[in-house]
Design a protein around this motif. Structure first.
Motif, mmCIF file in Angstrom:
data_model
loop_
_atom_site.group_PDB
_atom_site.id
_atom_site.type_symbol
_atom_site.label_atom_id
_atom_site.label_comp_id
_atom_site.label_asym_id
_atom_site.label_seq_id
_atom_site.Cartn_x
_atom_site.Cartn_y
_atom_site.Cartn_z
ATOM 1 N N SER A 529 -4.291 -0.129 1.790
ATOM 2 C CA SER A 529 -4.472 -1.504 1.297
ATOM 3 C C SER A 529 -4.892 -2.148 2.591
ATOM 4 O O SER A 529 -5.158 -1.198 3.606
ATOM 5 C CB SER A 529 -3.155 -1.900 1.103
ATOM 6 N N THR A 530 -5.231 -3.318 2.581
ATOM 7 C CA THR A 530 -5.944 -3.838 3.850
ATOM 8 C C THR A 530 -4.954 -4.248 4.858
ATOM 9 O O THR A 530 -5.097 -3.878 5.975
ATOM 10 C CB THR A 530 -6.444 -5.314 3.342
ATOM 11 N N ARG A 531 -3.804 -4.712 4.358
ATOM 12 C CA ARG A 531 -2.759 -4.523 5.399
ATOM 13 C C ARG A 531 -1.425 -4.458 4.944
ATOM 14 O O ARG A 531 -1.210 -4.046 3.699
ATOM 15 C CB ARG A 531 -2.370 -6.671 5.874
ATOM 16 N N PRO A 532 -0.228 -4.525 5.619
ATOM 17 C CA PRO A 532 1.194 -3.906 5.164
ATOM 18 C C PRO A 532 1.501 -5.007 3.961
ATOM 19 O O PRO A 532 1.132 -5.903 3.880
ATOM 20 C CB PRO A 532 1.902 -4.062 6.429
ATOM 21 N N ALA A 533 2.703 -4.373 3.423
ATOM 22 C CA ALA A 533 3.270 -5.134 2.361
ATOM 23 C C ALA A 533 2.312 -5.431 1.339
ATOM 24 O O ALA A 533 2.783 -6.719 0.649
ATOM 25 C CB ALA A 533 4.144 -6.339 3.053
ATOM 26 N N GLU A 534 1.499 -4.728 0.944
ATOM 27 C CA GLU A 534 0.596 -5.068 -0.205
ATOM 28 C C GLU A 534 1.008 -4.493 -1.784
ATOM 29 O O GLU A 534 0.430 -4.661 -2.529
ATOM 30 C CB GLU A 534 -0.803 -5.195 0.046
ATOM 31 N N GLY A 535 1.945 -3.380 -1.247
ATOM 32 C CA GLY A 535 2.441 -2.715 -2.503
ATOM 33 C C GLY A 535 1.672 -1.225 -2.583
ATOM 34 O O GLY A 535 1.665 -0.787 -3.462
ATOM 35 N N LYS A 536 1.094 -0.782 -1.480
ATOM 36 C CA LYS A 536 0.528 0.545 -1.390
ATOM 37 C C LYS A 536 1.587 1.717 -1.492
ATOM 38 O O LYS A 536 1.170 2.548 -2.296
ATOM 39 C CB LYS A 536 -0.379 0.613 -0.097
ATOM 40 N N SER A 537 2.551 1.465 -0.987
ATOM 41 C CA SER A 537 3.573 2.476 -0.941
ATOM 42 C C SER A 537 4.223 2.408 -2.363
ATOM 43 O O SER A 537 4.607 3.684 -2.945
ATOM 44 C CB SER A 537 4.929 2.513 0.049
ATOM 45 N N THR A 538 4.618 1.643 -2.818
ATOM 46 C CA THR A 538 5.146 1.523 -4.373
ATOM 47 C C THR A 538 4.017 2.296 -5.013
ATOM 48 O O THR A 538 4.469 2.839 -6.119
ATOM 49 C CB THR A 538 5.364 -0.097 -4.809
ATOM 50 N N THR A 539 2.564 1.796 -5.057
ATOM 51 C CA THR A 539 1.687 2.591 -6.044
ATOM 52 C C THR A 539 1.526 3.994 -5.670
ATOM 53 O O THR A 539 1.548 4.867 -6.815
ATOM 54 C CB THR A 539 0.333 1.826 -5.507
ATOM 55 N N ALA A 540 1.566 4.300 -4.538
ATOM 56 C CA ALA A 540 1.679 5.959 -4.147
ATOM 57 C C ALA A 540 2.997 6.590 -4.912
ATOM 58 O O ALA A 540 2.856 7.517 -5.536
ATOM 59 C CB ALA A 540 1.711 6.087 -2.754
ATOM 60 N N VAL A 642 -5.627 -0.233 6.417
ATOM 61 C CA VAL A 642 -7.044 0.047 6.935
ATOM 62 C C VAL A 642 -7.272 -1.092 8.067
ATOM 63 O O VAL A 642 -7.531 -0.537 9.246
ATOM 64 C CB VAL A 642 -8.142 -0.565 6.053
ATOM 65 N N MET A 643 -6.912 -2.358 8.086
ATOM 66 C CA MET A 643 -7.398 -3.040 9.032
ATOM 67 C C MET A 643 -6.457 -3.057 10.449
ATOM 68 O O MET A 643 -5.391 -2.847 10.531
ATOM 69 C CB MET A 643 -7.139 -4.619 8.649
ATOM 70 N N GLY A 644 -7.354 -2.736 11.514
ATOM 71 C CA GLY A 644 -6.678 -2.646 12.743
ATOM 72 C C GLY A 644 -6.088 -1.186 13.190
ATOM 73 O O GLY A 644 -6.011 -1.080 14.102
ATOM 74 N N LEU A 645 -6.342 -0.377 12.023
ATOM 75 C CA LEU A 645 -6.268 1.075 12.518
ATOM 76 C C LEU A 645 -7.171 2.131 12.120
ATOM 77 O O LEU A 645 -7.864 1.727 11.284
ATOM 78 C CB LEU A 645 -4.733 1.166 11.776
ATOM 79 N N ALA A 646 -7.217 3.339 12.736
ATOM 80 C CA ALA A 646 -8.146 4.317 12.542
ATOM 81 C C ALA A 646 -7.430 5.312 11.534
ATOM 82 O O ALA A 646 -8.190 6.213 11.051
ATOM 83 C CB ALA A 646 -8.920 4.574 13.711
ATOM 84 N N ARG A 678 -15.061 -0.489 6.103
ATOM 85 C CA ARG A 678 -14.669 0.501 7.056
ATOM 86 C C ARG A 678 -14.445 1.768 6.398
ATOM 87 O O ARG A 678 -14.879 2.906 6.809
ATOM 88 C CB ARG A 678 -13.333 0.089 7.561
ATOM 89 N N LEU A 679 -14.077 1.750 5.260
ATOM 90 C CA LEU A 679 -13.920 2.933 4.545
ATOM 91 C C LEU A 679 -15.141 3.537 4.042
ATOM 92 O O LEU A 679 -15.356 4.815 4.025
ATOM 93 C CB LEU A 679 -12.798 2.769 3.236
ATOM 94 N N THR A 680 -15.928 2.659 3.702
ATOM 95 C CA THR A 680 -17.419 3.107 3.119
ATOM 96 C C THR A 680 -18.078 3.847 4.459
ATOM 97 O O THR A 680 -18.875 4.890 4.494
ATOM 98 C CB THR A 680 -18.283 1.903 2.688
ATOM 99 N N ALA A 681 -17.866 3.333 5.797
ATOM 100 C CA ALA A 681 -18.714 3.707 6.768
ATOM 101 C C ALA A 681 -18.140 5.162 7.114
ATOM 102 O O ALA A 681 -18.765 6.078 7.584
ATOM 103 C CB ALA A 681 -18.443 2.904 8.144
#
Length: 719
Positions: A529-540, A642-646, A678-681
């Motif tokens: 996801s773009t930032r934390p707490a958007e539900g990515k862990s729940t989705t995974a 994604v944002m702020g991290l590699a 960033r992901l596309t790059a």
């Protein structure tokens, strides 16, 4: 079923977008509209009632003709529009307004200025013993005229000669007085202008008439003197009408015209005689010889004798006496024919010579008259100039004399082209304010301002409000939307309840994910996801659960080595996990733990390393995925934001693709676009987006998206 065309589809799409905006910001639109209506109601109730009186006048293009004479003013029949615009301007003139104010005695009336709330702090408006000073009367007259003009309206009736003069004030009787006085004073000023123009024009015409008479006499004397000196004799033209300039003709010109006609006739006769003379020399074949009766009789007799001679030659010799006698007669006839043809030819030649002589004589006389005519024309140039001057002076004199007579009669008639059709009555009802009209106007203004406010708020709002905006704003294929979990309920508990809305949502997402590759659901993918707490862990977690329930061997890896969360779901610690393998440990069995209730194997993030990005830059993550795919059907990685991290781009480059989680109503679309860039790059493949924490009540439409989840779970209703 008919299919809509692309143009109709675009139109419907735009209409739906507007409806979505209106429904989303309906309370803003309603609030602004109600505020405008209330404001309009308050303003209407606070306004002072105004009364409008109307007087109707007719302005004719020309005055009614009592006599057959015309006025002094210049006729402009083709400029009606200009005439009427001039009249409307005169109705709005400052001079007329000041005249009305003076006639109604408004200049020195304090109540008049109080009625229109005109309070100027000048010496002219300072009351002395209840009266205005006489020194400021000119200024008060100007102000009174301006007040009347501000409240006056001149409204021409379309396609007619009628004009409505309306005046509005807080006093109904005063409005009627001003409207009627305005119409009466306009008629009076119109008459005064006509009388002044007639008197001035009559005096001017009288002076011009005397001057023109003197010029006419001088030009006539000059013309006669010049004609006598140059011996110029001209005759009046035949059929010359009266009333126009004098037309004369010269005697020399008449003679020249007659002789020129005779010369043309003589030339034609000479040409005919010449043609006959030329034909006469063709051995008797001329037209005159052929038409001569005597020659034709001789030729007929000779033809008969020749025929008789030829008949005798059939039986006898030329020396036969009878044949010789016939031959003698033939010879005698030939000599007679020759003499007659010579006589005819001589006559034609004589006629030709006579025609030549007559033509030459006429030509000489014409040339002589031409010289005389040219000389006469040279001498007549100045004569014609004098003649034109006489004609011009006579025409001007006659016109001025006729005009002078007409003005003398028209000056005493006093006709007017303006008349009052309807006088102004005292209005019984106020013309303003109009409550219903003002409320309707406030309603429309409020709706317009509310729509503008809603559109502005919509443009400033970058949140993803409904599933359709995932593809429209972000350009991502929509895999599905996940409803918001009730407060106090853990996502794991919702996943354990196979009839929950969350399970249905992720089943649909898992089904859509199966269409992203040729071999179905990707064997390895990450969820970010773009930032934390958007539900990515729940989705995974949910996607791993759905794959396990579908009978697939699935492993969930916690790839977020900065803020791990998967070990909490399994009730274990993260002392052993992904970071250990990336650091060089090869025993995968020791790094995993089962999640029996959900049906899959999980790998925690392991001990938090000093720099997770350095561990992900090597090839150990790719080795781990390859080894896991030997034992499992699917590898699901819970990736960091994604944002702020590699970390997320590095993980995305090692798997088949990425499932991107977007929080509904929680993140700006511009940030999501930056993260996707960033992901596309990093050459990562993005399978699609999942809209998490979706609340249908906050969507643009507010209805429709909740249908489907939980269908059939409620209590059956009675028929």
């Amino acid at each position: 079923m008919p299919v809509a065309s692309p143009v109709e589809a675009d139109r419907i799409s735009i209409l739906r977008q507007y409806l979505r905006i209106a429904f989303r910001w309906k309370y803003v639109i309603i609030g602004v509209t109600v505020a405008c209506v209330l404001l309009g109601l308050v303003i209407t109730l606070l306004m002072t009632p105004k009364y409008t009186a109307t007087a109707t006048v007719e302005i004719a293009r020309e005055a009614n003709q009592v006599t057959s004479f015309q006025g002094v003013e210049r006729e402009t029949g083709s400029l009606d529009q200009e005439f009427y615009q001039t009249q409307y301007g005169l109705l709005r003139s400052r001079a007329l307004s000041e005249r009305v104010a003076t006639q109604l005695r408004l200049v020195d009336d304090p109540k008049f200025y109080e009625l229109f709330r005109e309070r100027e702090d000048t010496p002219a408006f300072r009351l002395i013993n209840g009266r205005y000073p006489s020194t400021g009367k000119a200024e008060r007259q100007r102000v009174a005229g301006e007040i009347l003009l501000r409240n006056l309206s001149v409204d021409p009736t379309r396609l007619s000669r009628l004009v409505d003069i309306t005046f509005t004030s807080a006093d109904p009787s005063f409005s009627a007085r001003v409207a009627n006085a305005w119409a009466d004073n306009f008629i009076q000023t119109n008459l005064e202008r006509k009388i002044q123009a007639t008197s001035y024009g009559r005096n001017l015409l009288q002076r011009q008439l005397a001057l023109q008479k003197e010029r006419l006499d001088d030009s006539q004397r000059q013309l006669v003197a010049y004609a006598s000196a140059q011996q110029i004799i001209n005759l009046p033209a035949q059929g010359g009408g009266s009333g126009g300039p004098t037309v004369e003709r010269s005697i020399v010109a008449d003679d020249l015209a007659a002789l020129n006609a005779s010369l043309a006739q003589a030339t034609a006769e000479r040409i005919q005689a010449e043609a006959r003379a030329q034909q006469g020399g063709r051995a008797g074949a001329s037209a005159e010889a052929l038409r001569n009766q005597a020659i034709n009789n001789l030729r007929q007799r000779r033809a008969e004798l020749a025929a008789e001679y030829q008949r005798l030659m059939v039986q006898f010799e030329p020396g036969y006496p009878a044949a010789q006698a016939i031959q003698t007669q033939i010879d005698q006839l030939d000599r007679s024919i020759a003499r007659e043809e010579a006589r005819v030819s001589g006559s034609v030649q004589a006629e030709y010579r006579e025609a030549q002589q007559r033509e030459s004589a006429l030509q000489a006389r014409v040339n002589q008259l031409k010289s005389s005519y040219l000389d006469n024309r040279r001498r007549s140039i100045q004569y014609n100039i004098y003649q034109q001057e006489v004609d011009t002076n006579r025409a001007l004199y006659d016109g001025l004399l006729q005009r002078y007579k007409e003005v003398g009669v028209a000056g005493g008639v006093g006709v007017n082209n303006v008349s009052v059709v309807d006088t102004a009555d005292v209005p019984q009802r106020p013309s303003s304010p109009r409550l219903v009209l003002n409320l309707l106007a406030s309603l429309f203004v409020g709706l317009g301002l509310g729509a503008l406010a809603a559109f502005a708020l919509e443009q400033m709002d970058e949140a993803i409000a409904d599933p359709a905006e995932v593809e429209r704003r972000l350009g991502l294929p929509l895999l599905g939307s996940v409803p918001k979990v009730t407060d106090g309920t853990a996502p794991r508990d919702e996943l354990l309840d196979r009839k929950s809305d969350l399970v249905d949502a992720y089943l649909a997402i898992n089904t859509n994910l199966g269409f992203t590759t040729e071999h179905g659901v990707p064997r390895s993918f990450s969820v970010t996801s773009t930032r934390p707490a958007e539900g990515k862990s729940t989705t995974a977690l949910a996607l791993a659960t759905m794959l396990a329930r579908a009978g697939k061997r699935t492993i969930l890896i916690d790839g977020d080595m900065r803020s791990p969360s998967v070990h909490h779901l399994g009730g274990v610690d993260h002392n052993h996990g992904l970071s250990n393998f990336l650091a060089g440990e090869d025993n995968i069995e020791a790094l995993t733990f089962p999640m029996s209730d959900l049906g899959f194997i999980a790998m925690s993030a392991g001990p938090i390393p000093p720099n997770a990005a350095e561990l992900l830059t090597g090839n150990r993550l790719g080795v781990l995925i390859d080894r896991l795919l030997e034992r499992f059907d699917h590898v699901v990685i819970d990736s960091p934001p994604v944002m702020g991290l590699a970390d997320a781009p590095l993980i995305a480059s090692r798997v088949e693709g990425v499932v991107y989680a977007v929080e509904s109503h929680g993140i700006r679309s511009s940030l999501v676009k930056t993260a996707l860039g960033r992901l596309t790059a990093a050459n990562a493949r993005i399978f699609g987006g999942v809209l998490t924490k979706f609340d249908a009540r906050k969507a643009h439409y507010g209805y429709g998206y909740e249908y489907g989840y939980g269908y059939g779970r409620g209590e059956p209703k009675k028929a």
